[in-house]
Design an enzyme around this catalytic site. Sequence first.
Site, PDB file in Angstrom:
ATOM      1  N   ALA A   1       0.825  -1.209   0.000  1.00  0.00           N
ATOM      2  CA  ALA A   1       0.000   0.000   0.000  1.00  0.00           C
ATOM      3  C   ALA A   1       0.862   1.263   0.000  1.00  0.00           C
ATOM      4  CB  ALA A   1      -0.931  -0.004   1.214  1.00  0.00           C
ATOM      5  N   GLU A   2       1.850   1.314   0.878  1.00  0.00           N
ATOM      6  CA  GLU A   2       2.679   2.525   0.949  1.00  0.00           C
ATOM      7  C   GLU A   2       3.497   2.695  -0.325  1.00  0.00           C
ATOM      8  OE1 GLU A   2       5.442   5.230   3.772  1.00  0.00           O
ATOM      9  OE2 GLU A   2       4.221   3.633   4.637  1.00  0.00           O
ATOM     10  N   HIS A   3       3.959   1.601  -0.874  1.00  0.00           N
ATOM     11  CA  HIS A   3       4.749   1.659  -2.099  1.00  0.00           C
ATOM     12  C   HIS A   3       3.924   2.247  -3.248  1.00  0.00           C
ATOM     13  CE1 HIS A   3       8.208   0.488  -4.476  1.00  0.00           C
ATOM     14  NE2 HIS A   3       7.406  -0.094  -5.350  1.00  0.00           N
TER      15      HIS A   3
ATOM     16  N   SER B   1       2.813   5.918  -2.571  1.00  0.00           N
ATOM     17  CA  SER B   1       3.952   6.829  -2.677  1.00  0.00           C
ATOM     18  C   SER B   1       4.322   7.101  -4.128  1.00  0.00           C
ATOM     19  CB  SER B   1       5.165   6.263  -1.941  1.00  0.00           C
ATOM     20  OG  SER B   1       4.926   6.235  -0.555  1.00  0.00           O
TER      21      SER B   1
END
Length: 167
Positions: free
Chosen positions: A82-84, A87
Amino acid sequence: MGDQSQAQTTPRTGTKFPPGIISRFAGAGVDLEAMFAAGHLGNRMGVELVEAAPERVVGTLPVEGNTQPYGLLHGGASAVLAEHLGSIGATLHAGPTKMAVGVELNCTHHRGMRSGTVTGTATPVHRGRSTATYEIVITDDRDRRVCTSRLTCLLRDAAPDGTGESS
């Protein structure tokens, strides 16, 4: 976005990218390969980018190798995916003079996975001058929701060397 069999594997990182995506990122002033450099957590976990634009970022993650002791997909692995993806979307939105830094991530895990691949799709909730927020929906091979995440990134001015560090 493209047939994965035509994916371009880069010599610098060994990462597979959809055809033409590296040149699109370079045209936006973003070094996509640097985002997937050796040692990068997403790279080590097997994240593969399928599609990337400020409006939508899609990537996959294998369950195998990313499980917790009970054999289920680790919640932290879903958080990394999710963060990847969020971002990357925020970075593309911000452009070459800024960098995206995650400041808040939440994840709700809906179902466990023991095998296969999960697919994350990040779409913007808010894209402003100083912050960007993306919702990331992670699904299994049968399109069932595995995790719902929301990531907010601070959009900071990038230093001339691209590090975000100012002297």
